[in-house]
Scaffold this active site. Structure first.
Site, PDB file in Angstrom:
ATOM      1  N   SER A 160      65.303  48.160  13.743  1.00 35.68           N
ATOM      2  CA  SER A 160      65.539  48.406  12.326  1.00 35.68           C
ATOM      3  C   SER A 160      67.051  48.555  12.070  1.00 35.68           C
ATOM      4  O   SER A 160      67.817  47.678  12.457  1.00 35.68           O
ATOM      5  CB  SER A 160      64.761  49.655  11.896  1.00 35.68           C
ATOM      6  OG  SER A 160      64.650  49.728  10.517  1.00 35.68           O
ATOM      7  N   ARG A 230      61.246  59.559   0.916  1.00 32.76           N
ATOM      8  CA  ARG A 230      60.652  59.361   2.230  1.00 32.76           C
ATOM      9  C   ARG A 230      59.245  58.775   2.118  1.00 32.76           C
ATOM     10  O   ARG A 230      58.859  57.886   2.890  1.00 32.76           O
ATOM     11  CB  ARG A 230      60.613  60.695   2.970  1.00 32.76           C
ATOM     12  CG  ARG A 230      59.929  60.647   4.313  1.00 32.76           C
ATOM     13  CD  ARG A 230      60.636  59.729   5.280  1.00 32.76           C
ATOM     14  NE  ARG A 230      60.148  59.892   6.643  1.00 32.76           N
ATOM     15  CZ  ARG A 230      60.578  59.192   7.683  1.00 32.76           C
ATOM     16  NH1 ARG A 230      61.512  58.279   7.495  1.00 32.76           N
ATOM     17  NH2 ARG A 230      60.101  59.394   8.878  1.00 32.76           N
ATOM     18  N   ASP A 335      55.225  43.128  10.232  1.00 31.38           N
ATOM     19  CA  ASP A 335      56.374  43.826   9.649  1.00 31.38           C
ATOM     20  C   ASP A 335      56.800  43.101   8.380  1.00 31.38           C
ATOM     21  O   ASP A 335      57.265  41.966   8.430  1.00 31.38           O
ATOM     22  CB  ASP A 335      57.519  43.833  10.682  1.00 31.38           C
ATOM     23  CG  ASP A 335      58.740  44.623  10.219  1.00 31.38           C
ATOM     24  OD1 ASP A 335      58.810  44.993   9.032  1.00 31.38           O
ATOM     25  OD2 ASP A 335      59.617  44.869  11.067  1.00 31.38           O
ATOM     26  N   HIS A 368      56.246  47.617  10.376  1.00 28.99           N
ATOM     27  CA  HIS A 368      57.599  47.795  10.888  1.00 28.99           C
ATOM     28  C   HIS A 368      57.660  48.840  12.001  1.00 28.99           C
ATOM     29  O   HIS A 368      58.401  48.686  12.968  1.00 28.99           O
ATOM     30  CB  HIS A 368      58.498  48.198   9.716  1.00 28.99           C
ATOM     31  CG  HIS A 368      59.934  48.387  10.078  1.00 28.99           C
ATOM     32  ND1 HIS A 368      60.698  47.371  10.610  1.00 28.99           N
ATOM     33  CD2 HIS A 368      60.745  49.464   9.990  1.00 28.99           C
ATOM     34  CE1 HIS A 368      61.925  47.827  10.823  1.00 28.99           C
ATOM     35  NE2 HIS A 368      61.977  49.093  10.472  1.00 28.99           N
ATOM     36  N   ASP A 369      56.893  49.916  11.866  1.00 23.01           N
ATOM     37  CA  ASP A 369      56.919  50.992  12.855  1.00 23.01           C
ATOM     38  C   ASP A 369      56.400  50.578  14.226  1.00 23.01           C
ATOM     39  O   ASP A 369      56.487  51.366  15.169  1.00 23.01           O
ATOM     40  CB  ASP A 369      56.095  52.189  12.362  1.00 23.01           C
ATOM     41  CG  ASP A 369      56.973  53.231  11.677  1.00 23.01           C
ATOM     42  OD1 ASP A 369      58.201  53.035  11.648  1.00 23.01           O
ATOM     43  OD2 ASP A 369      56.430  54.232  11.175  1.00 23.01           O
TER      44      ASP A 369
END
Lengths: 403, 200
Positions: A160, A230, A335, A368-369
């Site tokens: 990232s 967040r 992602d 993405h994680d």
């Protein structure tokens, strides 16, 4: 105030660089402090160092308990003795980015200001902290690497925003990077990702406790705004499949007041909430305990300015001409924040620059994680790329025998 | 390693830069690195093969001959290799042009559609021939651009490529004895292997 103030009692290991740095914006930031952690042993030849670059809200505690949250290090499954990034073989360095809030110089650091009455006092930089770039973060890391006596890093690895740093390392200091692994990243921040960052920032600005960024004066933090930022960002780190798998449409009773203080009750609109809502609220509320709002603004802005082609007429291959670094670009199929197409732009740029590049898209539904989670193909890719690079660097004979 | 891969490896001077298009499990590039000291890299379309190759420490990118060659700079390799794949690409002529733009030499192998068994089966049965080499039915075959050895030579002639080496090989990859006569090779060779260069 019941809002949790970030504990300042934790002492982070750091290096101080009194001469500071000249930033991309032109201002000189001095002194610069960089908080960091190391794992494993630097070889006598000083050729086995791996720098790990953390993502937007990560920190230097990559492979040990985070002292502020008490949670495991953010990449413990990847870094450690016998792990894919093996600290029995490699000397691993991870530092908190410039602009961060886990011990490195950032908006929460104190500076000396002279008031109208001529009296000097110390106060946090806040929104007066100079704008920084990903390259500035890399310059700060270089000061640390040099101070540790390392002339060339065996590898620089990160996902990232960490991947952006990897690319800037290889672009800015090609002779210091033998191998580079940019993961789930992009050569420039896309309009969509800038848009997401802007929504996060506006959420912070809209918090009544924001006070123009001088929230320390009131002893509060813009916790609600930062939590919303967040929550929104967290959605972009996952995928529809991952959210469906984890939460589906499951519902639970809500015991806490929500929606501007409306009282909960079984018959009210928000008496029951979906589990995904509960999860995001938890993510938001735990995040504000460890992260500084001004740091969030500074770092998201640095990501927005990321553009490898900016100084090369938009050609992302420009910074990599004549590079001798070995690259391994990795992305994940689900992602959508840093999609495969953006990794492919990196690969094509490196190809145009005649660089030695490997490129793998890992099949995953975790979004993405995924780079932080259990993906055996990804682990194999990391191990294989590092061992192949070690062989080319002449490291393998020593490391295979141990120390 | 397949026998035809050994023949390809023999064509390659040690210590050179090699790009293997369709590198599969990476056998050839691994061999070229370990035994001939080459800077050998691969492109592979199958992501599973790419992951396995990279997990073995080999420099392989996910990509394919039709879409990814255009990004490589001129003369960035000494050899560009295309094994048993020319007949399956979308634009074989363009792929060859790209190979000789990127590399000094192109090493190309392909199954020979002119083999006597193909000719005989088509003649006698009137159906698409089905042999050990050409074993998928017409509606499922990835081989969209089959050619014979003479067809290939005609294209080389038309596009001005010089044939430095050629040989006919059988399905196991062993070298066939038809070294002198193209016509005999075209009749009896199951596969063909060429090393091409720019200019006549």
């Amino acid at each position: 105030m019941d809002q949790t103030v970030i504990p300042s009692t934790v002492e982070h290991t750091r290096s101080v660089f009194p001469e500071g740095l000249t930033l991309d914006c032109g201002s000189v930031l001095a002194p610069v402090e960089i908080a960091y952690r190391t794992y494993g042993t630097l070889s006598p030849e000083r050729n086995n160092a791996i720098l790990i670059c953390h993502a937007l809200t990560g920190d230097q505690y990559v492979a040990e308990t985070q002292p502020v949250t008490g949670k495991p290090g953010w990449w413990e499954r990847m870094v450690g003795p016998g792990k894919p990034i093996d600290t029995d073989k490699f000397f691993v360095i991870c530092s908190n980015v410039l602009g961060g809030c886990m011990g490195s110089t950032g908006p929460r650091s104190l500076r000396t200001v002279t008031g109208e009455n001529g009296i000097s006092r110390e106060e946090p930089w806040g929104t007066d902290f100079p704008p920084i770039t990903i390259r500035d973060m890399v310059r700060a890391q270089r000061l640390l690497v040099k101070q540790l006596g390392i002339d060339r890093l065996f590898a620089v690895i990160g996902g990232s925003m960490g991947g952006m740093q990897v690319l800037e390392w290889a672009a800015t200091y090609p002779d210091m990077v033998f191998a580079a692994m940019p993961i789930a990243t992009a050569p420039f921040h896309s309009a969509q990702n800038i848009a997401f960052n802007e929504v996060s920032r506006q959420a912070i600005f809209a918090d009544p406790d924001w006070h123009g960024g001088r929230y320390w004066e009131t002893g509060a933090i813009p916790a609600r705004g930062l939590a919303v930022a967040r929550m929104m960002a967290h959605i972009t780190y996952l995928s529809e499949e991952a959210l469906t798998r984890k939460f589906g449409r499951r519902v639970r009773r809500c015991d806490e007041p929500v929606a501007g203080g409306a009282s909960p009750g079984a018959l009210s609109t928000f008496g029951e909430i979906f589990e995904v809502e509960s999860y995001l609220r938890h993510q938001g509320s735990t995040f504000v305990r460890r992260f500084d709002a001004n740091s969030y603004l500074t770092i998201t802005r640095a990501m927005d300015w990321m553009d490898l082609g900016m100084e090369h007429d938009g050609d992302c291959a420009g910074p990599f001409r004549e590079t001798r670094t070995r690259f391994c670009v990795v992305c994940f199929s689900s992602d959508w924040l840093f999609p495969t197409s953006q990794s492919r732009v990196i690969v094509r740029a490196l190809t145009r620059a005649a660089a030695n590049v490997s490129f793998v898209e890992i099949e995953s539904d975790k979004g993405h994680d995924a780079f932080l989670l259990d993906e055996p193909d990804f682990d194999r890719t990391v191990v294989g790329f590092l061992s192949g690079a070690a062989e080319h660097a002449g490291l393998s004979r020593r490391t295979s025998k141990g120390h | 390693m397949r026998l035809d891969q050994r023949l390809i490896a023999k064509m390659i001077t040690p210590g050179t830069r090699v790009l293997d298009i369709g590198s599969g499990d990476g056998t050839l590039i691994d061999h070229l690195f370990r035994t001939r000291g080459c800077d050998a890299r691969g492109i592979e379309i199958d992501m599973g093969e790419v992951t396995r190759s990279v997990a073995h420490g080999l420099p392989v990118v996910h990509g394919d001959a039709d879409h990814d060659l255009a990004h490589y700079p001129d003369n960035s390799f000494d050899y560009v290799v295309l094994q048993r794949t020319l007949q399956a690409v979308e634009r074989p002529r363009e792929v060859l042009r790209q190979m000789l733009r990127i590399g000094r030499y192109a090493i190309v192998s392909f199954p020979n559609f002119g083999h006597w068994e193909m000719r005989l089966k088509l003649l006698l049965s009137g159906r698409m021939p089905n042999t050990a080499v050409w074993h998928t039915p017409w509606y499922a075959t990835p081989n969209i651009h089959p050619c014979t050895i003479r067809d290939f030579l005609a294209l080389c002639d038309e596009d001005g490529y010089r044939v430095h080496e050629w040989m006919a090989i059988d399905e196991e990859g062993d070298r066939a004895p038809w070294r002198r006569s193209i016509r005999l090779a075209n009749l009896f060779g199951e596969q063909a292997l060429f090393r091409l260069g720019k200019g006549r």
